[in-house]
Write a protein that holds these residues in place. Structure first.
Motif, mmCIF file in Angstrom:
data_model
loop_
_atom_site.group_PDB
_atom_site.id
_atom_site.type_symbol
_atom_site.label_atom_id
_atom_site.label_comp_id
_atom_site.label_asym_id
_atom_site.label_seq_id
_atom_site.Cartn_x
_atom_site.Cartn_y
_atom_site.Cartn_z
ATOM 1 N N ASP A 45 0.811 -1.226 0.000
ATOM 2 C CA ASP A 45 0.000 0.000 0.000
ATOM 3 C C ASP A 45 0.845 1.277 0.000
ATOM 4 N N GLY A 46 2.154 1.112 0.005
ATOM 5 C CA GLY A 46 3.017 2.298 -0.028
ATOM 6 C C GLY A 46 2.947 3.088 1.259
ATOM 7 N N ASP A 200 -8.766 9.316 6.708
ATOM 8 C CA ASP A 200 -8.951 9.516 5.263
ATOM 9 C C ASP A 200 -9.778 10.739 4.884
ATOM 10 N N ASP A 201 -10.493 11.325 5.853
ATOM 11 C CA ASP A 201 -11.436 12.380 5.490
ATOM 12 C C ASP A 201 -10.673 13.685 5.220
ATOM 13 N N ALA A 202 -10.186 13.793 3.970
ATOM 14 C CA ALA A 202 -9.359 14.940 3.607
ATOM 15 C C ALA A 202 -10.150 16.243 3.670
ATOM 16 N N GLY A 203 -11.449 16.173 3.363
ATOM 17 C CA GLY A 203 -12.288 17.371 3.408
ATOM 18 C C GLY A 203 -12.373 17.925 4.818
ATOM 19 N N LYS A 204 -12.582 17.034 5.789
ATOM 20 C CA LYS A 204 -12.683 17.493 7.172
ATOM 21 C C LYS A 204 -11.327 17.986 7.679
ATOM 22 N N LYS A 206 -9.121 19.434 5.959
ATOM 23 C CA LYS A 206 -8.921 20.779 5.416
ATOM 24 C C LYS A 206 -9.675 21.816 6.255
ATOM 25 N N GLN A 210 -8.221 24.822 8.426
ATOM 26 C CA GLN A 210 -8.715 26.175 8.159
ATOM 27 C C GLN A 210 -9.169 26.844 9.458
ATOM 28 N N GLN A 226 -3.863 9.677 5.230
ATOM 29 C CA GLN A 226 -4.089 10.244 3.900
ATOM 30 C C GLN A 226 -4.886 11.544 3.937
ATOM 31 N N ARG A 229 -3.781 15.350 2.993
ATOM 32 C CA ARG A 229 -3.885 16.103 1.739
ATOM 33 C C ARG A 229 -4.738 17.350 1.914
ATOM 34 N N GLY A 230 -5.783 17.240 2.727
ATOM 35 C CA GLY A 230 -6.647 18.391 2.991
ATOM 36 C C GLY A 230 -5.929 19.470 3.790
ATOM 37 N N ALA A 233 -3.784 21.341 1.466
ATOM 38 C CA ALA A 233 -4.588 22.212 0.605
ATOM 39 C C ALA A 233 -4.916 23.514 1.331
ATOM 40 N N LYS A 251 6.849 16.045 -1.373
ATOM 41 C CA LYS A 251 6.453 16.063 -2.790
ATOM 42 C C LYS A 251 4.950 16.256 -2.974
ATOM 43 N N LEU A 252 4.159 15.972 -1.929
ATOM 44 C CA LEU A 252 2.715 16.166 -2.016
ATOM 45 C C LEU A 252 2.369 17.653 -2.098
ATOM 46 N N ALA B 122 1.976 3.897 -5.581
ATOM 47 C CA ALA B 122 1.364 4.671 -4.501
ATOM 48 C C ALA B 122 2.195 5.912 -4.197
ATOM 49 N N LYS B 123 3.408 5.961 -4.749
ATOM 50 C CA LYS B 123 4.268 7.108 -4.478
ATOM 51 C C LYS B 123 3.995 8.277 -5.424
ATOM 52 N N VAL B 223 -10.419 19.606 -2.002
ATOM 53 C CA VAL B 223 -9.134 19.043 -1.577
ATOM 54 C C VAL B 223 -8.106 19.064 -2.716
ATOM 55 N N VAL B 227 -8.526 10.580 -2.337
ATOM 56 C CA VAL B 227 -8.038 9.698 -1.280
ATOM 57 C C VAL B 227 -9.130 8.661 -1.030
ATOM 58 N N ARG B 234 -20.463 10.717 4.332
ATOM 59 C CA ARG B 234 -21.335 11.854 4.007
ATOM 60 C C ARG B 234 -22.617 11.392 3.307
#
Lengths: 349, 354
Positions: A45-46, A200-204, A206, A210, A226, A229-230, A233, A251-252, B122-123, B223, B227, B234
């Protein structure tokens, strides 16, 4: 710490083996041992599950050099109840060590451990070790303390924040370690922490970042998977800095992620697996390993690293040395907000 | 931030801005779900459809370099997923709950698979550039509400426009009348010469398309990345919002906004360091959902024909019977529909006017 310990005990094991050789007069000595690996996800899964698998493979290689032949098998993507079934199945089939590399598998490990006393069960981030069940934990508060210290030195607004996944065990240690480290770097700094109850909830994530930015934070530490990411952003849009966790993530978001706090999961897993295979784990000991044991390092963003004042960089490196050598001790704080009660002077030994 | 800041404008303006941002995908998905449920289709698969919208919107936006093309793709994917749900539940008469659950599992797996196939390792880290908020001239300079309402991502303004549009469509148009009627009394609609299946399939296609757009809103507009698991329940919140909003577009949008506000507030209360346990704060929006659904549950009248397949089409029954029911298992049920179908649609069927 643990690396030294297992190496030491291995030396004694070698001596024993040597004696067996002279007494028995046998030409070869090889031991066949089976190890099972049960992660949360997939071994490619990296990320988390792959890191644990790398650790098991490292242990296999290290043990091979000591003439202990290890066979590794794994089962992927199981629910906690299925994980227990798999753990019992491996134990029934004579596996000496079963590694449960998922935070939700603790009950599976304790239950199976009671019924299979001869098998060693290793469970990540569990509260206790009992009999043949050992908990191993990346004690990320050490490196989080360093990121907090760095954040306090980079903040212009005088406020920094952390967005964390779950208010649970070592994630809370991480968030509180960051806040304590920021205080250590600047006793007057304001710190915020927000838990989003998700990896995983990138929206939350973010929105959580904020909310901290709206309150003035200009460096945000991510203590989630993961969903980070949010966070990047939100930080990117606001033109502020972020700090990552677990793996090197600049790098992200090359203009946002200043540094990443690495967990070095492979080293931790490799050490406990080697210890388990060689019967060198102390009964009842929780292997919560921090920077003194090699768990926790800082990976810098090569571009943004240049923006860190040299004096700050020197201080950060000195602090890391202090923690590694035990001159500064970072407590594991399990309750949000309790970092504020810690006497900063008591951290220095 | 301290407790006294809670009474400052500097607290409320960002709070309102965040509420609208968080509510936007919920508004979009719940408008579509309201239409589908009004037609008698409880789309439990909405979570998966949002995930499909997120991945397709993200991939197409990434490859085309245009978020509008990404959004269009998510609408298409969502619509097709909706039609698949319709094919199984409307045409084949499968149970809606079971079908929805199965579609969720399928869609979440497909989304994850598509991402892994698109980006070999995945990278790899595909990332979209997020556009800065679009300020509406003059309106965005209004005091207090200007920034929260009129300095948002373009998709937010689309949501503003869709709320009255869905109201017109559902409550004021002839087509809306048909939708509401097939959700209440499909037999009567059938005997009035309207094709129940067509209306239901149209409704679920719209429901799926809106779910897809909602998913893409999170991935593409908020975002800028995909992901696995980013929809994070939701879709199920939307199911509750639709009940709370009484299946009416305006109220459903307000219910979404309430949920968004609760989430935005709890995040800010956590930041404020208020003495409440953060488990309680994190759970606040969900507690609120449970409380409001419990409160409205007694007076909430689901459309009468929800999760009730209508297996006979006017004038096409014999033609479709062979396809639908080759074994004759449903013959009794089909026959049973017949007397009801004799009822003539008298005047306007009952429908709630907003």
């Amino acid at each position: 710490m643990i690396a030294l310990k297992s190496r030491g005990s291995f030396r004694s094991l070698l001596m024993l083996a040597g004696c067996a050789l002279c007494l028995g007069g046998s030409a070869t000595y090889a031991k066949d041992i089976k190890v099972a690996y049960i992660p949360c996800g997939q071994v490619n899964d990296g990320s988390w599950s792959e890191a644990g698998y790398d650790g098991v493979k490292d242990a296999k290689e290290a043990l091979a050099k000591k003439d202990i032949n290890v066979t590794v098998d794994y089962t992927e993507n199981l629910s906690p109840s299925k994980a227990e079934v798999a753990a019992r199945d491996y134990a029934t089939h004579g596996y000496q060590t079963v590694v449960l590399h998922c935070g939700t598998f603790a009950d599976a490990a304790y239950n199976a451990g009671k019924d299979f006393p001869k098998t060693h069960f290793l469970i990540v981030v569990a509260p206790r070790s009992t009999g043949n069940v050992w908990s191993y934990i990346p004690a990320m508060q050490d490196i989080s303390f360093v990121t907090g210290y760095l954040a306090s030195k980079m903040s212009k607004s005088g406020a920094v924040g952390v967005v964390a996944s779950f208010n649970f065990s070592n994630v809370t240690w991480q968030a509180e370690g960051f806040r304590l480290g920021a205080r250590y770097g600047n006793p007057k700094i304001k710190t915020f922490s927000t838990y989003i109850n998700s990896f995983d909830d990138a929206g939350k994530a973010k929105e959580a970042a904020q909310a901290e930015i709206d309150s003035g934070a200009d460096v945000i530490y991510s203590a989630t998977d993961q969903a980070s990411r949010g966070i990047y952003a939100a930080a990117g849009a606001a033109g502020i800095l972020a700090l990552a966790s677990y793996s090197d993530q600049w790098k992200l978001a090359p203009k946002t992620v200043l540094a990443s706090a690495l967990a070095n999961i492979p080293l931790l897993v490799s050490n406990v697996v080697q210890g388990s295979v060689q019967d060198a784990l102390e009964p009842g000991k929780v292997y919560a390993v921090g920077m003194a044991g090699g768990i926790g390092a800082l990976a810098m963003n090569p571009e943004l690293e240049k923006t860190i004042p040299p004096a700050v960089m020197t201080q950060v490196k000195a602090l890391m040395d202090d923690i590694r050598m035990g001159r500064v001790k970072v407590p594991a704080i399990s309750e949000p907000g309790k970092f504020a009660d810690v006497d900063l002077a008591s951290l220095k030994k | 931030m301290t407790f006294s800041d809670l009474f400052e404008l500097a607290f409320w303006v960002p709070l309102l801005t965040a509420s609208i941002r968080i509510a936007t995908p919920l508004i979009l998905a719940s408008l579509g779900e309201a239409v589908a449920e009004r037609a008698g289709l409880l789309n439990v698969g909405i979570e998966g459809m949002m995930a499909l919208g997120a991945i397709s919107g993200f991939l197409v936006a990434f490859w085309s370099g245009s978020s509008s093309i990404g959004f269009s793709a998510s609408i298409l994917t969502g619509g097709l997923a909706g039609l698949l749900f319709g094919l199984l539940t409307v045409v084949r008469g499968a149970d809606q709950i079971v079908t929805g659950i199965v579609l969720n599992i399928l869609a979440l797996g497909l989304a994850s698979f598509a991402y892994q196939r698109a980006f070999a390792s995945a990278k790899d880290v595909p990332q979209l550039y997020l556009t800065s908020p679009l300020r509406v001239p003059w309106l965005s300079t209004l005091p207090v509400i200007g920034k929260p309402l009129f300095a948002q991502a373009p998709i937010v303004y689309l949501a503003y426009l869709l709320v009255p549009l869905f109201w017109l469509l559902l409550e004021r148009s002839r087509w809306g009348l048909h939708v509401r009627a097939v959700g209440e009394n499909p037999e009567a609609v059938d005997s009035a010469g309207i094709d129940v299946w067509h209306v239901r399939l149209q409704a679920i296609a719209i429901g799926g398309a809106m779910a897809g757009l909602a998913g893409a809103t999170i991935a593409v507009a908020q975002v800028g990345a995909y992901v696995d698991g980013m929809i994070a329940g939701r879709g199920f919140i939307v199911l509750a919002i639709v009940v709370f909003g009484g299946w009416r577009p305006g109220r459903v949008a307000l219910a979404s906004l309430l949920f968004g506000a609760a989430d935005a507030l709890q995040l800010r209360l956590q930041v404020s360091g208020i003495g409440l346990p953060n488990q309680l704060l994190i759970g606040l929006p969900y507690l609120l959902t449970i409380v409001v659904v419990a409160l409205v549950a007694r007076r909430a009248g689901y459309p009468a024909a929800i999760n009730r397949p209508y297996l006979r089409r006017r004038g096409a029954a014999s033609r479709h019977q062979a396809v639908l029911d080759p074994s004759g298992l449903f013959a009794d049920r089909m026959q049973a529909n017949r007397p009801a179908a004799q009822q003539v649609l008298a005047g306007k069927p009952e429908g709630d006017e907003a």
